[in-house]
Design an enzyme around this catalytic site. Structure first.
Site, PDB file in Angstrom:
ATOM      1  N   LYS A 130     -39.056  78.987  31.896  1.00 34.75           N
ATOM      2  CA  LYS A 130     -37.801  78.068  31.788  1.00 34.75           C
ATOM      3  C   LYS A 130     -36.622  79.283  32.137  1.00 34.75           C
ATOM      4  CE  LYS A 130     -35.464  74.536  29.504  1.00 34.75           C
ATOM      5  NZ  LYS A 130     -35.175  73.823  28.058  1.00 34.75           N
TER       6      LYS A 130
ATOM      7  N   SER B 225     -35.054  68.695  29.038  1.00 38.74           N
ATOM      8  CA  SER B 225     -34.401  69.385  30.053  1.00 38.74           C
ATOM      9  C   SER B 225     -35.213  70.591  30.835  1.00 38.74           C
ATOM     10  CB  SER B 225     -33.448  70.405  29.402  1.00 38.74           C
ATOM     11  OG  SER B 225     -33.707  71.432  28.479  1.00 38.74           O
TER      12      SER B 225
ATOM     13  N   SER C 173     -36.496  68.296  24.482  1.00 39.82           N
ATOM     14  CA  SER C 173     -36.585  69.200  25.840  1.00 39.82           C
ATOM     15  C   SER C 173     -37.899  69.736  26.438  1.00 39.82           C
ATOM     16  CB  SER C 173     -35.543  70.134  26.069  1.00 39.82           C
ATOM     17  OG  SER C 173     -34.099  69.533  26.068  1.00 39.82           O
TER      18      SER C 173
END
Lengths: 101, 490, 499
Positions: C82, C157, C181
């Site tokens: 990420k 996210s 997330s």
């Protein structure tokens, strides 16, 4: 509680966040929505409840020994700088606050 | 605006000055408070920074154990109570030299609180209360004279451990403020927590000043004075600001709570342009750090390791050793010198004589050499021996000064110098009488002058005897013998 | 070694084959790079692909194996990271214009650990700007598509990481989880995602959103692969003061397939209002599978559940307002190109230009919650209720070994549906924020499909008891095949080729 454009401007200033007029209108309405939602907390009886800052608040902060180690080479320090002057980071002249240093 | 009154007229003022001081001292640690970067002063710009003290995204703080220990040490030396569990909070504001947009500081649980520091005459001291002592990180440094039309930032200082020491508004004059700062600085030096150099910025002072009519116990409107970079400017700025405030009030004006800047060149305080918004630092517990317990046994260990503190030492010098307040202050003010003095005492020297030697001969030599006491070549035991030779009457004070010079120059033992140069004092009455008589016979005019009532002629005659003996005669004895002869042979 | 495409192999399979010299890390890496080239134009999971560096690293691994060395438990395993996790020399943007072009001079601790374990960082994945969102639509750069239905969001996210794993672009990925997330996109994309106990994995190098809630965790296609990844990531780090000194467990060894006697609690509040009844039903059926295998299932109650989301939004935004204060255009990141006359204007304008709308909204909310006159009413109050919520969980987890709930109240929603309605968007997190507030480990595994879209089962455990969560998840996966299904996209792409 109701949220006014003044509230949003005041808070934006605290947060050093420049808002354009569109931002501001949009934000007033959204902040209002969220504040209304979180206001439901006011109904909870929290008398005598110790605030919880951390999931494991019982523990203590670890510490490191006082030994120095060289940090980054100056070129790496400045590698991401939007503006530099020799070995320094450069910013617009600090006028009034310059005295405040 | 009129010229500020000078210190000497303080007693006649119709008003009283009320001052509280906020002092920041940089702690002497090897590494920064939350990362391992070195803390050396004067390094190349931005050469002592890493991702943590540069506030790069993703970085986290880890507390330096030594910094915490130093903070506790200083707080104890300032007679503070120690928090059983301290914590760190974030103080949020934006400034280019502040890397994270917040400073890690302590808000409601500082390391130390409710302390005090004594100032003034040790026989009758005044106690200035200390509200809190807390640990925080320093910011970077903005420079305005490096790049044309711009400011530049050096982050070497970012993350150096700082102690903030906040006094109660108990200080009542500019001199007392200086006294407090001097004592505070000494505490830092004695405990070894800071080198407290104002000129290097390792001790920084903000003054909160207000005035009130004499006899009033109501506090007036406070202004905060920043940019003070010497004890002298602290004194001048307080004097100036108090007078300014009093003049505003006397003219029926009102004061604003504001921050003012000390203009060193013009010797005036100037209001800083006020921000639209009052500061709202939004303190909250730093979630990157956990609570910091300060266990009682650890605190007591630190307390037990404290040296004799300057306040206690000053009290002992004045009250027990009978030194003047001035001499005591000078000695206490220089821990190295005081240490040397203590060694002289331990070697058996008499206190007042030892103080006098240290503060004249030793200090003069150090000043001439521009050296510190560590570079002084005469070990305390050896100097103590010289003092003993004087005390016992073996050599004169004049001779002792010569011996001292040789000792400093060659590292010789005092007894050896005395013997080699034949400086042993002549205290043999018969031998001296012979010389006295010779001198009297050779100087009829001064003898006549003395007898005519001109006392100063005696000094000349003493000088002649000393000259004959190459300074070895016991001056007191010479004096006595001369007086005796001059009065009896009338 | 197998006739399956290399992009179909899991973490454990790949690593063991590479370690034994039966598969070369270079071919594994190349297969995944090819797969990314083939499908990422549609999925848009990656913000940056480290192609050449990944191949060079793979050759090092292969060389080590040739020399007889063991490159580690993740030998040759491509991992997508990420883009709010710092990678030395590789751009790290947090999907924000504010950090466009930012290249960290250091590696996050988890990156060091992955490298030391023989993993290959294959690229950086898309996210909601600074991890603030539940759909990955708030990225400043691109909208990631759900591999099961490209018109739908992947969740957020960590949407890029979840989508990359689901689409076969990487067998494993890292995400961060502040309020769900990792788990929410794992549910929406039909993969396994674990948010470890707060403090289990070092946060050093993860760009902070809310420091008391953030945790880094792994994505993979099943519990076993997840266990392998956790074993590498978990452990004390002296650079993170909030990282725990608790010993780690043998996570793979815990996967016995046996759930007899395991006590599972079903909190009534997680199956009621706001939760799609079909989702609730799928979760109950999944729990029934575990019950049939010998687990005990009891109904429990977490009375403060309805306050988790408001508490979460106050705590997370307050911390975020401070964490994001460092982006001022002075040392790195976006600086306004407009003329400014003071540093105050420089900072405010750079921030105004660099942050997107959702980030601004949260900074405003958080600043407000901490500001003078409102602190007690909002931030202080939230911290108090946070304790009540944690107490709730502690009480219940004293009676049961773990809790089972839906991960999300719905399946993946269409792109654009909630993008401009914060409250609707926030509702996606109603089942996940509790574990963050209480610091508990929680994971999501696929437990069925509705209209062709995966449904997520969330398991929440006791602090530092990831092993039990993984054991239950693995046992479930031994008995079911939801985790083996691949999106049509994946089936269509034949990149990789057998070895």
């Amino acid at each position: 509680m109701p949220v006014t454009p003044d509230d949003v401007r005041r808070v934006a200033q605290l947060a050093s966040l420049e808002l354009d007029p569109d931002d501001e209108t949009r934000l007033v309405q959204k902040v209002q929505q969220v504040v209304e939602y979180v206001d439901r907390l006011q109904a909870v009886d929290t008398a005598g409840i110790e605030p919880l800052a951390h999931p494991y608040a019982g523990s203590s902060t670890p510490m490191r020994p006082d030994t120095a180690r060289q940090g980054l080479p100056v070129d790496e320090v400045l590698a991401n700088a939007p503006d530099r002057f020799g070995p320094f980071f450069r910013v617009p002249r600090m006028i009034e606050e310059g005295q405040d240093d | 605006m009129s010229t500020p009154v000078t210190a000497g007229t303080a007693v006649e003022r119709p008003y009283e000055i009320v001052v509280g001081l906020e002092v920041h001292v940089e702690l002497t640690t090897e590494s920064k408070i939350f990362c391992s970067c070195p803390t050396r002063f004067g390094a190349e710009p931005n050469s002592q920074v890493c991702p943590v003290c540069l506030g790069l995204p993703g970085t986290l703080p880890v507390l330096n154990r030594r910094a915490l220990e130093q903070a506790v040490r200083a707080a104890l030396a300032l007679n503070c109570r120690i928090q059983p569990v301290a914590k760190f909070d974030r103080k949020n504001y934006h400034y280019p030299d502040l890397v994270k947009g917040y400073q890690i500081s302590q808000y409601d649980l500082p390391v130390g609180y409710e302390g005090w520091l004594e100032v003034g005459d040790p026989a009758n001291p005044r106690r200035i209360r200390i509200r809190r002592v807390h640990l925080e990180e320093d910011t970077g440094k903005s420079l305005h004279d490096q790049a044309p039309g711009a400011s530049v930032v050096d982050y070497n200082r970012s993350g150096i451990p700082l102690l903030e020491i906040v006094s109660e508004p108990d200080i009542r004059s500019a001199e007392e403020a200086r006294d407090y700062l001097m004592h505070l600085r000494q505490v830092m030096l004695y405990t070894g927590v800071s080198d407290a150099r104002m000129e290097e910025g390792s001790l920084r002072v903000d003054c909160n000043v207000s005035v009130r009519p004499r006899g009033s116990d109501v506090f007036g409107t406070i202004t905060e004075i920043k940019n003070l970079n010497s004890f002298r400017s602290v004194v001048r700025a307080i004097e100036y600001e108090a007078q300014r405030q009093w003049e505003v009030l006397s003219a029926g004006g009102t004061l604003r709570r504001e921050t003012r800047h000390w203009d060193e060149r013009r010797e005036v305080t100037v209001a800083l342009r006020r921000k639209e918004e009052a500061h709202d630092y939004r303190y909250f517990p730093d979630p990157d750090l956990l609570p910091v317990p300060l266990p009682a046994d650890w605190v007591e260990e630190i307390r037990a390791s404290l040296p004799e503190l300057p306040g206690a030492r000053r009290r002992r010098y004045v009250l027990d050793l009978d030194l003047s307040v001035r001499d005591a202050d000078t000695l206490v003010g220089d821990p190295g010198l005081a240490g040397y003095f203590e060694d002289l005492l331990a070697a058996g020297a008499e206190a007042r004589a030892a103080a006098s030697w240290v503060l004249t001969q030793v200090l003069a030599w150090l000043n001439a050499q521009g050296a510190g006491i560590d570079a002084f070549p005469v070990p305390p035991a050896r100097l103590a021996r010289l003092l003993r030779l004087v005390d016992e009457g073996t050599i004169s004070m004049t001779a002792a000064k010569d011996v001292f010079e040789e000792m400093v120059r060659t590292g010789a033992e005092p007894d050896a110098v005395v013997e080699a140069r034949g400086l042993r004092q002549i205290s043999d009455q018969a031998a001296l009488l012979e010389i006295v008589d010779r001198v009297l016979a050779a100087n009829p005019q001064p003898v006549a002058d003395y007898r005519a009532g001109r006392q100063q002629a005696l000094g000349f005659l003493v000088g002649q005897v000393m000259k004959e003996t190459r300074g070895r005669a016991n001056p007191q004895l010479v004096n006595d013998l001369l007086r005796q002869r001059l009065s009896s042979d009338g | 070694m197998t006739d399956r495409p290399l992009t179909e192999l899991g973490v454990v399979e790949t690593a063991e084959a590479v370690r034994r010299g039966r598969l070369r890390a270079e071919e594994v890496t190349r297969a995944h790079l090819d797969r990314i080239a083939a499908v990422d134009g549609r999925i848009r999971a990656f913000l940056h692909v480290t192609g050449e560096a990944a191949l060079a690293r793979a050759r090092e691994i292969d060389e080590a194996v040739r020399r007889g060395a063991d490159p580690g438990p993740l030998a040759g395993v491509p991992v997508a990271v990420k883009d709010n996790i710092c990678t030395r020399g590789v751009p790290t943007t947090a999907a924000s214009r504010m950090l466009q072009g930012f290249v960290p001079p250091y590696d996050a601790t988890v990156i060091e650990r992955l490298n030391a374990a023989g993993a290959i960082i294959i690229g950086k994945t898309n996210l909601d700007e600074f991890a603030m969102g539940s759909s990955t639509e708030h990225s400043a750069f691109q909208v990631t598509a759900n591999p099961w239905d490209e018109s739908r969001v992947p969740g957020g996210s960590s949407g890029g990481s979840a989508a990359a794993v689901a689409a076969g672009e990487a067998p494993a990925a890292l995400g961060t989880d502040t309020g769900g997330s990792i788990r929410l996109p794992a549910a929406f994309c039909g993969v396994t995602g674990l948010k470890p106990t707060y403090g289990r994995v070092s946060r050093y190098g993860a760009i902070a959103f809310a420091s008391s809630l953030d945790q880094i965790g792994p994505f993979a296609r099943d519990a076993r692969d997840t266990a392998r990844l956790l074993a590498v990531l978990a452990g004390y780090d002296q650079r993170d003061s909030t990282s725990a000194q608790e010993p780690t467990a043998d996570y793979e060894g815990a996967l016995t397939g046996d759930v007899r006697g395991l006590k599972i609690g079903l909190p009534a509040e997680y199956f009621g209002e706001g939760v799609d009844s079909r989702v609730a039903q799928a979760v109950r059926e999944a729990v029934a599978v575990l019950k049939d295998a010998g687990a005990q299932v009891v109904e429990v109650s977490l009375p403060y559940t309805s306050y988790t989301l408001p508490v979460y939004h106050l705590v997370a935004t307050a911390e975020a307002s401070s964490n994001l204060a460092r982006y001022d255009g002075v040392r790195y990141g976006h600086r306004t190109s407009r003329r400014v006359t003071s540093h105050g204007d420089l900072i405010a304008r750079s921030r105004g230009e660099g942050f997107g709308p959702e980030v601004k909204l949260r900074i405003i909310l958080g600043t407000f919650a901490l500001s003078a006159g409102y602190y007690d009413q909002y931030y202080g109050k939230a911290q108090q209720v946070r304790r009540l919520i944690k107490d709730d969980f502690e009480r219940v987890l004293a009676q049961v070994d773990l809790l089972a709930t839906p991960t999300a109240p719905t399946v993946a929603f269409p792109i654009g549906e909630r993008a401009d309605d914060p409250m609707a968007m926030y509702m996606a997190d109603i089942c996940t924020t509790g574990a963050n507030l209480a610091g508990l480990p929680a994971l999501s595994i696929p437990c069925g499909f509705l209209d062709g879209l995966p449904v997520g089962l969330q398991l929440i455990g006791r602090p530092f008891d990831e092993a039990t969560l993984l054991r239950a998840a693995d046992a479930y996966q031994r008995l079911t095949d939801h985790h083996l299904r691949r999106p049509a996209l994946a089936a269509a792409g034949a990149a990789g080729g057998g070895a």
